[in-house]
Design an enzyme around this catalytic site. Structure first.
Site, PDB file in Angstrom:
ATOM      1  N   CYS B 173       3.878  -4.040   1.115  1.00 50.35           N
ATOM      2  CA  CYS B 173       3.495  -2.836   0.372  1.00 50.35           C
ATOM      3  C   CYS B 173       4.705  -2.027  -0.082  1.00 50.35           C
ATOM      4  O   CYS B 173       4.557  -1.060  -0.834  1.00 50.35           O
ATOM      5  CB  CYS B 173       2.581  -1.979   1.227  1.00 50.35           C
ATOM      6  SG  CYS B 173       1.202  -2.912   1.892  1.00 50.35           S
ATOM      7  N   HIS B 313       2.705   7.685   0.787  1.00 52.47           N
ATOM      8  CA  HIS B 313       2.151   6.330   0.826  1.00 52.47           C
ATOM      9  C   HIS B 313       0.633   6.469   0.884  1.00 52.47           C
ATOM     10  O   HIS B 313      -0.080   5.760   0.189  1.00 52.47           O
ATOM     11  CB  HIS B 313       2.719   5.555   2.019  1.00 52.47           C
ATOM     12  CG  HIS B 313       2.360   4.108   2.016  1.00 52.47           C
ATOM     13  ND1 HIS B 313       2.588   3.296   0.935  1.00 52.47           N
ATOM     14  CD2 HIS B 313       1.751   3.319   2.945  1.00 52.47           C
ATOM     15  CE1 HIS B 313       2.157   2.065   1.204  1.00 52.47           C
ATOM     16  NE2 HIS B 313       1.637   2.055   2.419  1.00 52.47           N
ATOM     17  N   GLU B 324       2.056   8.670   8.851  1.00 55.23           N
ATOM     18  CA  GLU B 324       2.867   9.303   7.804  1.00 55.23           C
ATOM     19  C   GLU B 324       3.043  10.791   8.119  1.00 55.23           C
ATOM     20  O   GLU B 324       4.131  11.335   7.963  1.00 55.23           O
ATOM     21  CB  GLU B 324       2.199   9.100   6.429  1.00 55.23           C
ATOM     22  CG  GLU B 324       3.111   9.532   5.281  1.00 55.23           C
ATOM     23  CD  GLU B 324       2.699   8.936   3.938  1.00 55.23           C
ATOM     24  OE1 GLU B 324       1.596   8.376   3.827  1.00 55.23           O
ATOM     25  OE2 GLU B 324       3.511   9.045   2.992  1.00 55.23           O
ATOM     26  N   LYS B 345      -2.989   7.025  -4.492  1.00 54.47           N
ATOM     27  CA  LYS B 345      -3.942   5.979  -4.093  1.00 54.47           C
ATOM     28  C   LYS B 345      -5.363   6.507  -3.989  1.00 54.47           C
ATOM     29  O   LYS B 345      -6.310   5.727  -3.987  1.00 54.47           O
ATOM     30  CB  LYS B 345      -3.516   5.363  -2.752  1.00 54.47           C
ATOM     31  CG  LYS B 345      -2.237   4.528  -2.848  1.00 54.47           C
ATOM     32  CD  LYS B 345      -1.934   3.823  -1.538  1.00 54.47           C
ATOM     33  CE  LYS B 345      -0.629   3.035  -1.609  1.00 54.47           C
ATOM     34  NZ  LYS B 345       0.572   3.897  -1.526  1.00 54.47           N
ATOM     35  N   HIS B 350      -4.857   0.985  -3.520  1.00 59.13           N
ATOM     36  CA  HIS B 350      -3.562   0.477  -3.058  1.00 59.13           C
ATOM     37  C   HIS B 350      -3.197  -0.765  -3.868  1.00 59.13           C
ATOM     38  O   HIS B 350      -3.793  -1.822  -3.701  1.00 59.13           O
ATOM     39  CB  HIS B 350      -3.632   0.159  -1.571  1.00 59.13           C
ATOM     40  CG  HIS B 350      -2.299  -0.116  -0.941  1.00 59.13           C
ATOM     41  ND1 HIS B 350      -1.143  -0.314  -1.682  1.00 59.13           N
ATOM     42  CD2 HIS B 350      -1.928  -0.209   0.356  1.00 59.13           C
ATOM     43  CE1 HIS B 350      -0.132  -0.535  -0.851  1.00 59.13           C
ATOM     44  NE2 HIS B 350      -0.582  -0.473   0.383  1.00 59.13           N
ATOM     45  N   PHE B 409       2.574  -2.698   5.516  1.00 57.16           N
ATOM     46  CA  PHE B 409       1.735  -3.192   6.585  1.00 57.16           C
ATOM     47  C   PHE B 409       2.506  -4.080   7.565  1.00 57.16           C
ATOM     48  O   PHE B 409       2.305  -4.026   8.754  1.00 57.16           O
ATOM     49  CB  PHE B 409       0.639  -4.030   5.924  1.00 57.16           C
ATOM     50  CG  PHE B 409      -0.711  -3.778   6.462  1.00 57.16           C
ATOM     51  CD1 PHE B 409      -1.104  -2.506   6.806  1.00 57.16           C
ATOM     52  CD2 PHE B 409      -1.603  -4.815   6.598  1.00 57.16           C
ATOM     53  CE1 PHE B 409      -2.373  -2.280   7.294  1.00 57.16           C
ATOM     54  CE2 PHE B 409      -2.876  -4.597   7.081  1.00 57.16           C
ATOM     55  CZ  PHE B 409      -3.267  -3.337   7.426  1.00 57.16           C
TER      56      PHE B 409
END
Lengths: 110, 423
Positions: B173, B313, B324, B345, B350, B409
């Site tokens: 990602c 993110h 986060e 997102k 995503h 991830f």
């Protein structure tokens, strides 16, 4: 073109080739190397098989070993590879993918 | 007079072209209008049967000619479309770009169209023998190429006339941000006068959906697709798989100004840090994400007080958003509650390999336009992670700097720091 860009020396030069043996790509590499009579290629893939992602790092490592040990490799295939007896202070490493992409590196003694 | 070297004596890297495609549309204008209107691009999946699947929604790009032609074809078209927009904006040559290409793209597999064609291509009742016979007889270079990771970049390199060996990369990602980082670093090393960095992902396939589902990573809020992605909400239940692309043209500021290019923003700093804790879970103390943010700030020569906005993110998974918040609280202290932070997102889902590039593109547009796109679907704030997420409605703001996070991830974390103006 790659060989022109590499700034190769004019004297006799040992080359470690990562040629895969794929017909078209290996024939093209051989033609390019044969066009420079000062280059003595050593293609190792018959001994190791093709290492895929590791092929070029391994090729560069073999070139570096020859420079570090001040010793050339014997012909791996005497029918196709000419003799090279000098102490190599520079060795060319080549990689031509079996299908796409190619690169060369010139390894010199520090 | 702008300074052409940064705090470490390296060339300042300017952005002179931006291109983007997401489920919200093709090009910057369509995307920006939808983003600032708080519109979602998430919709029911129609590309393949979804019977018995627990997730039946995605942010797929269904409006391109290649949308039904498999992951390789679509990823190429997404990358090409974004690159054309970016290069045209930069004013550089579309077929003789003259700098290296860094492409973030997903791992590819033989598409089902091709697998089924092989399966049905012969008469031998022994299936495995039949597949071998058909594949040998067909010996299709075209089919073979679609399964090769480097093929898309090879086509793009020919199409745009980029120089050197085109680099294809995958850092999960974080990929899109990594592609930009490689472009920035190539310019800083003085290797090139321009670089093309692209993140593209057209791989929202049935397998991808099922695999992420098996990891319990995807939202199953199928009933109202546009409400499914809800970063930082208490009831967030996973991310929404999506597709898209973004391309940035990067140049040394000095060269760009000398040729009269419009400067769209400055790529000030990049930082990365691997997380070795677990294959999919992040380290409980957040130290890798913290280190990535700190590394990007240090690379940019900025203190944490000098970041005006954070492009999160913000995946909408329970784990990411909590982590986060923890990481950012550690770096920014109490000020984190007052720094606007929003997640694109929430609207586009995503976009995996493309996310870092798309969100960098949107970050640059956010500063340039002076408008922060909102985090939509913020109806049930999570009291455990108090943040100013720019809830549901866009906000005007004078922003000089942005931090954009990509926390992968598989443990790949990359952060980018961008600025509106040169120093």
């Amino acid at each position: 073109m790659l060989l022109d860009a590499a700034g190769l020396p004019q004297n006799d030069l040992l080359a470690v080739s990562g040629a895969s043996g794929a017909h078209a790509a290996t024939a093209a590499e051989r033609a390019a190397l044969d066009a420079r009579p000062n280059i003595a290629p050593r293609a190792f893939a018959t001994l190791t098989g093709h290492l895929k992602e590791a092929q070029f790092p391994f090729t560069v490592a073999l070139a570096a070993l020859a420079v570090a040990n001040k010793a050339p490799y014997p012909a791996f295939d005497a029918g196709n590879e000419k003799p090279f007896e000098e102490i190599p202070d520079q060795v060319l490493a080549t990689t031509v993918g079996y299908h796409r992409f190619e690169g060369v590196a010139l390894v010199r003694a520090a | 007079m702008a300074r052409f070297e940064d705090h470490l004596g390296r060339p300042v890297v300017a952005v002179t072209g931006i291109g983007v495609v997401t489920s919200l549309g093709k090009g910057k204008a369509e995307n920006w209008a939808a983003l600032t209107a708080g519109k979602s691009g998430i919709h029911p999946i129609t590309r393949f049967p979804v019977d018995h699947l627990s997730t039946r929604i995605a942010g797929m790009v269904d409006f391109l000619p290649s949308s039904s032609k498999g992951a390789s074809a679509l990823t190429y078209e997404l990358a090409e479309t974004a690159a054309i927009e970016a290069i045209e904006e930069s004013g550089l040559s579309r077929d003789d770009f003259g700098g290296p290409l860094f492409l973030a793209s997903p791992p590819v597999e033989l598409d089902w169209h091709d697998r089924l064609a092989l399966y049905k291509g012969g008469a031998n009742p022994d299936t495995s023998q039949r597949l071998l016979e058909v594949a040998r007889a067909q010996n299709s270079l075209e089919m073979f190429d679609t399964s090769q990771f480097g093929f898309i970049a090879d086509r793009l390199a020919d199409r745009f006339g980029t120089t050197g060996l085109p680099i294809t990369l995958s850092t999960a990602c974080a990929s899109g941000a990594t592609a930009i980082q490689l472009g920035v670093e190539a310019i800083r090393r003085g290797e090139c006068d321009r670089a093309l960095a692209i993140g593209a992902d057209g791989s929202a396939t049935a397998e991808a959906l099922i695999r992420f589902n098996l990891l319990s990573a995807l939202s199953t809020s199928n009933e109202v697709p546009e409400k499914a992605s809800k970063p930082f909400s208490k009831d967030r239940d996973g991310f929404v798989l999506a597709e898209g692309s973004a391309a940035l043209v990067l140049e040394p500021l000095e060269t760009a100004l000398a040729r009269g290019a419009t400067i769209l923003g400055i790529l000030r700093g990049c930082g990365e840090k691997a997380d070795d804790f677990h294959r999919t879970r992040s380290k409980p103390d957040g130290s890798p994400a913290i280190a990535a943010v700190k590394a990007a700030l240090a690379d940019a020569g900025l203190s944490e007080d000098e970041i005006d906005y954070i492009n999160a993110h913000g995946t909408s998974t329970p784990e990411n958003d909590k982590m986060e918040h923890l990481s950012l609280s550690t770096v920014f202290g109490e000020r984190i509650a007052r720094i606007p932070i929003s997640s694109n997102k929430s609207m586009i889902g995503h976009t995996l390999s493309a996310a870092g590039a798309i969100e960098a593109a949107f970050s640059l547009m956010t500063m340039r336009e002076g408008v922060i796109p909102p985090t939509i679907n913020y109806d049930n704030p999570d009291p455990a992670i108090p943040l100013d997420v720019v809830p549901n409605v866009k906000r005007e703001a004078n922003l000089r700097t942005v931090l954009s996070n990509s926390f992968g991830f598989g443990g790949q974390n990359t952060c980018l720091v961008m600025a509106r103006e040169p120093v």
